[in-house]
Write an enzyme that holds these catalytic residues in place. Structure first.
Site, PDB file in Angstrom:
ATOM      1  N   SER A  46       0.632  -1.285   0.342  1.00 43.44           N
ATOM      2  CA  SER A  46      -0.265  -0.275  -0.121  1.00 43.44           C
ATOM      3  C   SER A  46       0.907   1.098  -0.486  1.00 43.44           C
ATOM      4  O   SER A  46       0.057   2.391  -0.232  1.00 43.44           O
ATOM      5  CB  SER A  46      -0.689   0.358   1.009  1.00 43.44           C
ATOM      6  OG  SER A  46      -0.401  -0.115   2.684  1.00 43.44           O
ATOM      7  N   ASP A  84       5.352  -7.626   2.897  1.00 38.68           N
ATOM      8  CA  ASP A  84       4.202  -7.529   1.106  1.00 38.68           C
ATOM      9  C   ASP A  84       5.593  -8.158   0.153  1.00 38.68           C
ATOM     10  O   ASP A  84       6.821  -7.266   0.207  1.00 38.68           O
ATOM     11  CB  ASP A  84       4.070  -6.467   1.463  1.00 38.68           C
ATOM     12  CG  ASP A  84       2.220  -7.135   1.226  1.00 38.68           C
ATOM     13  OD1 ASP A  84       2.241  -7.627   1.452  1.00 38.68           O
ATOM     14  OD2 ASP A  84       1.606  -6.054   1.259  1.00 38.68           O
ATOM     15  N   LYS A 112       3.745 -11.802   2.912  1.00 39.40           N
ATOM     16  CA  LYS A 112       3.048 -11.678   2.906  1.00 39.40           C
ATOM     17  C   LYS A 112       2.757 -12.191   1.440  1.00 39.40           C
ATOM     18  O   LYS A 112       3.243 -11.300   0.877  1.00 39.40           O
ATOM     19  CB  LYS A 112       1.972 -10.246   2.880  1.00 39.40           C
ATOM     20  CG  LYS A 112       0.685 -10.709   2.601  1.00 39.40           C
ATOM     21  CD  LYS A 112      -0.450  -9.625   3.653  1.00 39.40           C
ATOM     22  CE  LYS A 112      -0.153  -8.798   3.503  1.00 39.40           C
ATOM     23  NZ  LYS A 112      -0.626  -8.432   2.099  1.00 39.40           N
ATOM     24  N   GLU A 114      -0.338 -12.583  -2.017  1.00 39.09           N
ATOM     25  CA  GLU A 114      -1.653 -12.450  -2.439  1.00 39.09           C
ATOM     26  C   GLU A 114      -1.951 -13.325  -3.076  1.00 39.09           C
ATOM     27  O   GLU A 114      -1.297 -13.892  -4.309  1.00 39.09           O
ATOM     28  CB  GLU A 114      -1.917 -11.365  -2.932  1.00 39.09           C
ATOM     29  CG  GLU A 114      -1.568 -10.112  -2.386  1.00 39.09           C
ATOM     30  CD  GLU A 114      -1.993  -8.968  -2.918  1.00 39.09           C
ATOM     31  OE1 GLU A 114      -2.586  -8.989  -4.045  1.00 39.09           O
ATOM     32  OE2 GLU A 114      -1.704  -7.292  -2.188  1.00 39.09           O
ATOM     33  N   GLU A 181      -9.521  -9.603   2.990  1.00 36.18           N
ATOM     34  CA  GLU A 181      -9.900  -8.204   2.797  1.00 36.18           C
ATOM     35  C   GLU A 181     -10.716  -7.877   1.525  1.00 36.18           C
ATOM     36  O   GLU A 181     -11.349  -8.831   0.886  1.00 36.18           O
ATOM     37  CB  GLU A 181      -9.217  -7.510   1.908  1.00 36.18           C
ATOM     38  CG  GLU A 181      -8.185  -6.368   1.420  1.00 36.18           C
ATOM     39  CD  GLU A 181      -7.452  -5.339   1.077  1.00 36.18           C
ATOM     40  OE1 GLU A 181      -6.231  -5.738   1.036  1.00 36.18           O
ATOM     41  OE2 GLU A 181      -7.740  -4.268   0.147  1.00 36.18           O
TER      42      GLU A 181
END
Ligand code: KIV
Length: 264
Positions: A46, A84, A112, A114, A181
């Site tokens: 982010s 991330d 992390k 995704e 999320e």
């Protein structure tokens, strides 16, 4: 606050004690977050949006995350640090291992990633080699171009079943944590009850084991409109340490998120 490890978070889940997570990118804020007894700091990609000013997380590189992880490490005395893995830095298992090594050596205690079923081999390879993994399902912002925007995921029963199945597969592959999320509250509640590992929600309702927000959003720094799942804690508090403590306390007490921050 004790030093936070995966075992601490696992024990908190088994004792039904909620924990909080903030995405942050520098030493000073990391120190305040740690002093506010927020258990985990995420160096989220982010940062591509809130620090670098892009309209997505895609331009973020491993070097950017490594730089900010090293900075957070200086301030985060007790909080656990998750870094991330940016867009395409884990497209193959070999790439994932090389890039996870850079982030762990910069100071991360977990990475992390995704994605769902396609990631199970990578999660297994990383965890077997001593790299703890946080999985991330639902709205995975690195796939914004596939989704056609930042939209709630898992509203239809077929997609909800895929998310449920992926969550179990990632846990079986060795994932230590899961971020969910922007999914409906009922789906997040169901997955949290099914999984043994702690589930961290963002826009996923009040029933997950933990909540994560982007620190810039919850301190009102983000200049553009923020998503409905966030809350500006500086509006009700006189300074940043008080706002951080209020977030931690509201999560612990199950007061955040309220219905207005959640999706059906
Ligand atoms: O990049 C990030 O900050 C994140 C959280 C919002 C979960 O992935």
């Amino acid at each position: 606050m004790r030093t936070i490890t995966i075992q601490t978070l696992q024990t908190m889940k088994s004792q039904h004690e909620k924990f909080s997570v903030l995405a942050a990118y520098d030493a000073s804020l990391a120190q305040l977050i740690s002093e506010a007894e927020i258990e985990v700091i995420l160096i989220g990609d982010s940062l591509g949006m809130v620090v670098q000013g892009h309209d997505s997380t895609l331009p973020v590189t491993v070097d950017h995350i490594a730089y900010h992880t090293a900075a957070v490490k200086q301030g985060a005395k007790r909080s656990m640090i998750i870094a991330d893995m940016p867009f395409m830095s884990y497209a193959t298992t070999t790439q994932a291992m090389d890039n996870a090594a850079i982030l762990m050596q910069a100071g991360a205690q977990m990475v992390k990633l995704e994605g769902g079923e396609w990631l199970t081999e990578t999660v297994d390879a990383l965890t077997q080699r001593g790299v703890p993994v946080c999985a991330h399902l639902g709205l995975t912002p690195q796939s914004v171009n596939k989704f056609g925007g930042y939209k709630v995921q898992g509203r239809d029963s077929e997609h909800a079943d895929t998310i449920r199945k992926d969550a179990l597969l990632l846990q079986q592959a060795g994932a230590d944590l899961l971020v969910l999320e922007c999914v409906p509250t009922a789906l997040a509640k169901d997955i949290t009850a099914t999984l043994d590992i702690p589930v961290i929600g963002i826009g996923a309702g009040p029933y997950t084991d933990a909540q994560v927000l982007v620190a810039y959003d919850m301190l009102g720094i983000t200049p553009h409109r923020t998503p409905k799942f966030t809350k500006n804690y500086l509006l009700e508090n006189t300074d940043i340490p008080a706002a951080l403590r209020a977030f931690a306390l509201e999560v612990k007490a199950g007061l955040f998120p309220a219905e207005e921050h959640s999706y059906k």
